[in-house]
Design a protein around this motif. Structure first.
Motif: not given
Length: 296
Positions: A191-197, A221-222, A227-230, A243-246
């Motif tokens: 998912a190209a929208e997810i960029t983490l430091t 987990l992936r 899935h279904d990103l805003p 998402r990791l918590t809920a």
């Protein structure tokens, strides 16, 4: 005697206004106004220092009824001139005494602008309205004191609740943390929208390891994280934390123990197995390869 003899020539209509002595120049054709008119002095109409826009604007203001709104934006809606030109014309009228604008604070705390228009700006007596003569006070019963309204205190803003803490594994095994770190680092490939430091990965890795501890596969987990990103995704780390918590799966039960994660001996990929060795793909490739002939 039935025909009258006219011996005097009829007077022709004057070609210019009374008092005129030349055919050149302006001719005035005046009609007496009896309603809806405004008297404008020549001191304004023929002012030597005011611009034509300021003279016309003062004429328009003097023709308005008391209480009309003459703000810059209101005048710009009425006339084709820009707000900057209208503001400059109003400043001209203020400088020459045809207009005054003062700011006053009302009892309720609001600040308003009082505007006065003067048709004769000579002297200071005309710059302020003449007060009406004081009436003789008449004796009357004192009015009852009105109850002062109670001032309700402003509501205090509700503090924003802190986010729930990230889940932590009960037994932080190194292979779980390595697999979680690798999965979070490679999320941008899926998912190209997810960029983490790097700081985000270190913070979220224990929560992802908790998923592995509770039996989730890397693929599950992936899928839960991507899935279904805003759209648009403004804060990817905050979304993954939520998402990791809920969506955290329940802990395993004694009847269904969790199969531990293993690292493949060939590709170092994480997979679930009770014994270490090769993952499913590497094991299948090993069986398909022909046996290596012995050297001799």
């Amino acid at each position: 005697m039935d025909t009258q003899q006219v011996s005097v020539r009829a007077r022709s209509a004057p070609s210019v206004r009374e008092g005129g002595s030349s055919m050149s120049g302006i001719r005035h054709v005046n009609t007496r106004q009896t309603s809806r008119f405004t008297i404008i002095g020549n001191h304004l109409a023929q002012h030597r220092e005011l611009s034509l826009l300021a003279i016309g604007l003062s004429t328009y203001i003097q023709s308005l009824p008391a209480g009309a709104r003459i703000g810059i934006k209101k005048l710009a809606e009425r006339f084709p001139e820009s707000e900057a030109r209208i503001a400059a014309a109003l400043r001209e009228l203020e400088a020459h005494g045809y207009l005054s604008r003062t700011r006053e604070r009302l009892p309720d705390g609001r600040v308003v602008t009082r505007t006065c228009s003067y048709n004769q700006p000579s002297g200071t007596a005309q710059r302020h309205p003449v007060p009406a003569p004081a009436r003789k006070p008449c004796r009357q019963a004192p009015a009852p004191m009105a109850a002062m309204p109670l001032q309700t205190p402003a509501p205090t803003p509700t503090p924003t609740p802190a986010p729930p803490p990230l889940p932590q594994p009960r037994n932080p095994l190194p292979q779980y943390l390595r697999a979680a770190t690798a999965l979070l680092t490679d999320l941008h490939l899926h998912a190209a929208e997810i960029t983490l430091t790097e700081k985000d990965v270190v913070l979220l890795a224990p929560a992802a390891a908790t998923w592995f501890e509770r039996g989730a596969t890397p693929a599950a987990l992936r899928h839960a994280l991507t899935h279904d990103l805003p759209q648009p995704l403004r804060r990817p780390a905050k979304l993954l934390r939520h998402r990791l918590t809920a969506l955290l799966p329940p802990p395993p039960t004694p009847d269904h123990p969790t199969v531990p994660l293993q690292n493949c001996d060939r590709c170092d990929r994480a997979f679930r197995s009770s014994t270490p060795g090769d993952c499913r793909e590497c094991a299948a490739d090993r069986h398909r390869l022909p046996p290596v002939p012995a050297q001799g």
